[in-house]
Enzyme design. Structure first.
Site, PDB file in Angstrom:
ATOM      1  N   ALA A  69      -4.815  -0.077   5.621  1.00  0.00           N
ATOM      2  CA  ALA A  69      -6.069  -0.686   5.205  1.00  0.00           C
ATOM      3  C   ALA A  69      -7.212   0.088   5.854  1.00  0.00           C
ATOM      4  CB  ALA A  69      -6.104  -2.153   5.615  1.00  0.00           C
TER       5      ALA A  69
ATOM      6  N   GLY B 204      -0.899  -1.011   6.059  1.00  0.00           N
ATOM      7  CA  GLY B 204      -0.934  -1.472   4.669  1.00  0.00           C
ATOM      8  C   GLY B 204      -0.311  -0.471   3.706  1.00  0.00           C
TER       9      GLY B 204
END
Ligand code: HXC
Length: 260
Positions: A67, A111
């Site tokens: 992320a 992520g």
């Protein structure tokens, strides 16, 4: 496909839909804009009768390095909890009924590793590196890392990776069962496309049923785990250590955690 995307590239090859994450300067860091586009592209392929399988890939250097830390660094608990920031649109992956193959080269971290694990299987290039380094930022995985990694590689290795932030290479990922196989980097796209074309050549109904059935075996009590993880992930944005961990990354200095 007529829609224009800014953070991904989308094309088709026969009955295969190909999506390439395309923020190369940020190592394909996953921000909400990218995840919104990815969700839209996946839904469009899922609804397209001419598509039977989807391949998701990144660049040679990075499938996705996680992320977007710069975007997350200043969020408070109230921001992420109320706005569903960072985690928005990740669950779209799970609603896609056609198979999605992750073709992973380079870094698949945080992520990025979670996104690869949301795909139905992973073909890894020999330069792939997988890891959940969130602990170094004062947070924990927030899109299934604590739930899918143990299911994929067993508790001990998953726990080690989540607690230490260590990366594992492609060979270890294959041995552990995270990647279905490892191929030379220059063959990755061809191998993933060939697998996808094979799948897309089969009965769409059987393929969708097979995917659904395998997932039933795999995802027993995932929902409870995911809900639990989401609460904890959001809660960590109330800590000073999250602010420090992310600020340190942005300022390119070692983090000084105060454990509060
Ligand atoms: C924002 C990132 C980034 C990220 C890399 N970059 N990863 N930007 N978010 N996750 C940026 C760098 O700041 C840098 O920008 C450029 O990409 C190139 O990265 P370098 O660090 O210079 O490359 P390198 O030295 O080769 O190191 C590669 C790396 C390292 C080991 C992958 O970038 C790294 O550790 N990245 C962070 C990995 C991480 O912690 N991921 C987990 C994030 S938390 P500039 O402008 O300096 O060139 C997470 C939570 C998931 O994923 C929640 C899901 C809901």
């Amino acid at each position: 496909m007529s829609q224009t995307y800014l953070n991904i590239l989308v094309r088709t090859e026969g009955r295969v839909g190909l999506i390439t994450l395309n923020r190369p300067k940020q190592l394909n860091a996953l921000n909400d804009a990218l995840m919104d586009e990815l969700g839209a592209a996946l839904k469009a392929f899922d609804a397209d009768a001419d598509i039977g399988c989807i391949v998701l890939t990144g660049s040679e250097k990075a499938f996705a390095a996680g992320a977007d830390i710069g975007a997350m660094a200043q969020y408070s608990f109230a921001d992420v909890y109320k706005g569903d920031y960072i985690t928005r649109n990740w669950e779209t992956m799970r609603s896609i009924r056609k198979p999605i193959i992750a073709a992973v080269s380079g870094f698949a971290l945080g992520g990025g590793c979670e996104l690869a694990m949301m795909c139905d299987f992973i073909i890894a290039a020999d330069n792939a590196k997988f890891g959940q380094p969130e602990i170094k930022l004062g947070i924990i995985p927030g899109a299934g890392g604590t739930q899918r990694l143990p299911r994929a590689v067993g508790k001990s290795k998953a726990m080690e990776l989540v607690l230490t932030g260590r990366m594992m290479d492609a060979a270890e990922a294959e041995r552990a069962g995270l990647a279905s196989r490892v191929v030379p980097l220059d063959k990755l796209q061809d191998e993933a496309l060939a697998a996808a074309l094979t799948i897309a050549g089969y009965s769409q109904i059987a393929v969708m049923a097979a995917k659904e059935a395998v997932n039933k075996a795999f995802e027993g009590t995932l929902a409870d785990g995911m809900a639990f993880e989401r609460r904890l992930f959001h809660a960590l944005f109330a800590t000073a250590d999250q602010k420090e961990g992310m600020a340190a990354f942005v300022e390119k200095r070692p983090a000084q955690f105060k454990h509060q």
